[in-house]
Motif scaffolding. Sequence first.
Motif, PDB file in Angstrom:
ATOM      1  N   HIS A   1       0.854  -1.197   0.000  1.00 11.58           N
ATOM      2  CA  HIS A   1       0.000   0.000   0.000  1.00 11.58           C
ATOM      3  C   HIS A   1       0.890   1.247   0.000  1.00 11.58           C
ATOM      4  O   HIS A   1       1.189   1.816   1.051  1.00 11.58           O
ATOM      5  N   PHE A   2       1.363   1.622  -1.162  1.00 14.56           N
ATOM      6  CA  PHE A   2       2.107   2.867  -1.431  1.00 14.56           C
ATOM      7  C   PHE A   2       3.545   2.934  -0.918  1.00 14.56           C
ATOM      8  O   PHE A   2       4.369   3.565  -1.542  1.00 14.56           O
TER       9      PHE A   2
ATOM     10  N   ASN B   1      -2.259  -1.921  -3.626  1.00 14.10           N
ATOM     11  CA  ASN B   1      -3.267  -0.880  -3.517  1.00 14.10           C
ATOM     12  C   ASN B   1      -3.053   0.190  -4.588  1.00 14.10           C
ATOM     13  O   ASN B   1      -1.956   0.749  -4.703  1.00 14.10           O
ATOM     14  N   GLU B   2      -4.076   0.462  -5.364  1.00  8.91           N
ATOM     15  CA  GLU B   2      -4.129   1.605  -6.285  1.00  8.91           C
ATOM     16  C   GLU B   2      -2.845   1.847  -7.076  1.00  8.91           C
ATOM     17  O   GLU B   2      -2.195   2.898  -6.920  1.00  8.91           O
TER      18      GLU B   2
ATOM     19  N   ASN C   1     -11.877   1.119  -4.890  1.00  4.95           N
ATOM     20  CA  ASN C   1     -11.725   2.277  -3.999  1.00  4.95           C
ATOM     21  C   ASN C   1     -12.370   3.448  -4.724  1.00  4.95           C
ATOM     22  O   ASN C   1     -11.902   3.863  -5.791  1.00  4.95           O
TER      23      ASN C   1
ATOM     24  N   TRP D   1     -12.894  17.585  -2.842  1.00  3.55           N
ATOM     25  CA  TRP D   1     -13.287  16.477  -3.721  1.00  3.55           C
ATOM     26  C   TRP D   1     -14.803  16.462  -3.829  1.00  3.55           C
ATOM     27  O   TRP D   1     -15.505  16.519  -2.808  1.00  3.55           O
TER      28      TRP D   1
ATOM     29  N   GLU E   1     -12.506   0.684  -0.363  1.00  2.89           N
ATOM     30  CA  GLU E   1     -12.367   1.990   0.285  1.00  2.89           C
ATOM     31  C   GLU E   1     -13.468   2.902  -0.224  1.00  2.89           C
ATOM     32  O   GLU E   1     -13.750   2.936  -1.427  1.00  2.89           O
TER      33      GLU E   1
ATOM     34  N   TRP F   1     -13.250   3.830   4.502  1.00  2.00           N
ATOM     35  CA  TRP F   1     -11.979   4.478   4.758  1.00  2.00           C
ATOM     36  C   TRP F   1     -12.286   5.734   5.552  1.00  2.00           C
ATOM     37  O   TRP F   1     -12.870   6.635   5.021  1.00  2.00           O
TER      38      TRP F   1
HETATM   39  C1  FCB Z   1      -6.773   6.386  -1.150  1.00  2.00           C
HETATM   40  C2  FCB Z   1      -5.648   5.649  -0.471  1.00  2.00           C
HETATM   41  C3  FCB Z   1      -5.738   5.641   1.031  1.00  2.00           C
HETATM   42  C4  FCB Z   1      -6.220   6.960   1.589  1.00  2.00           C
HETATM   43  C5  FCB Z   1      -7.439   7.445   0.861  1.00  2.00           C
HETATM   44  C6  FCB Z   1      -7.998   8.738   1.374  1.00  2.00           C
HETATM   45  O1  FCB Z   1      -6.397   6.771  -2.434  1.00  2.00           O
HETATM   46  O2  FCB Z   1      -5.604   4.305  -0.894  1.00  2.00           O
HETATM   47  O3  FCB Z   1      -4.488   5.262   1.529  1.00  2.00           O
HETATM   48  O4  FCB Z   1      -5.200   7.875   1.563  1.00  2.00           O
HETATM   49  O5  FCB Z   1      -7.164   7.566  -0.500  1.00  2.00           O
END
Ligand code: FCB
Length: 427
Positions: A114-115, A158-159, A280, A305, A331, A366
């Motif tokens: 995750h990032f 993740n993403e 997400n 947003w 998320e 989230w």
């Molecule tokens: C997503 C991320 C998560 C968090 C949310 C607000 O893009 O996966 O870690 O920062 O945004």
Amino acid sequence: MFAFSFPEDFALGVASAATQIEGGDTNNSWYDWACAGHIKDGSSPLRADDHYRRWQEDLALMEEMGIRHSRFGVEWSRIEPESGKFDREALAHYRREIQAMVDAGVRPLLTIHHFTNPRWFEELGAFENPDCIGLYLRFAEVVVRELGDLVSEYITINEPNVYALNGYYGGGWPPGKKSMESYRRVLTHMTACHISAYQMIHRVRRELGFSDTKVSFANHLRVFQPLQKRNPVHRLCCTFSEKAFQGGLSRAMCLGEAAFPVYRHPLIRPGVWCDFHAINYYTRSTVSGLRDGTAPGAPVNDLGWEIYPQGIVEVCRMLYDLAPLPLYITENGTCDNQDTFRCRYLYEHLKALCSSGLPVKRYYHWCFCDNFEWLEGESARFGLVHVDYETQQRTIKKSGRFFAAAIAAHGVTEELHEQYCRCAYRR
Ligand code: FCB
């Protein structure tokens, strides 16, 4: 009129990520990025929620709220602090934590990446370096071998689009690059990592004697719309942005098609590489050029947003049309620092989902506790639980009480709507 029930096999849960909550780790790329002065409020992930030490308290809070599903991550830099050297104590820590979750009736969904990266991996060029595939897989396999008897559901990465866009095209995240070529290379390698990990996780868990494995990647999806529907430039930019950010990647990750912006790669082969769609979803982008914006007059959160609840169904449908798999919202949530409109946000997104007719099985909010929100640091609060970072005191917010009540009622009753959801959005 306002009430609705959840489908029978639909469950609520909460989501988090290791670096955003754990604190105490100085061996990862985001700690270095914070030390280099990039975080808006000057904070760093070093403090965060101190969850690495307070996990029992957090689990007790989850139990108190009736939460039975938790998506969480492990910190690669703790488990593999140096290339090829695995820390048994870190693995034992996660084992204890997950065992306690399982014993408490909280089902884990584990995110492998995750990032953030260990410093050694970042220094090698991370996912831009072709060696990343073997290195990521070596780490992922250790995680699955160690924890696989306790965890049946996994998110490989993740993403990838948010990671690659911010770090390699926009330049705002580590390592701060601004290159379309790098962006594409990172996405290609991450796709190869995901497809290989999908196969590895199934194989390892089979070897461990389990057949109920479920694997996906967390796909950050937005709704893209042109600012002016009849403006050909807006329409063209909209189509391009959608494809470059998420359309091509979804095809590559889910179906193994090398679609732009993903390059061809020997490990990217046709197949169905997800057992469920993990989505997400946060917002809609209004496009008039190559940067996205917000529709004029639309309701927005504290980070500006757009709040667009119907979008959660639109993105689900988009993926379901690509491959008809069960849908997990891995998320969804909003930055609402005073917790004034989060209940309404939750209500509207859940209601849209539950009336969609699509096979949505999970919704992970989230986030559980406020936490370190990347570039925004400690200043952007997404949690159902308020965290005082000075004292580490946790306090369930009004939205947290609403969430708990919705779990208990398996839906939202008229009374709950009346009590919690009558609030205005800002514009
Ligand atoms: C997503 C991320 C998560 C968090 C949310 C607000 O893009 O996966 O870690 O920062 O945004």
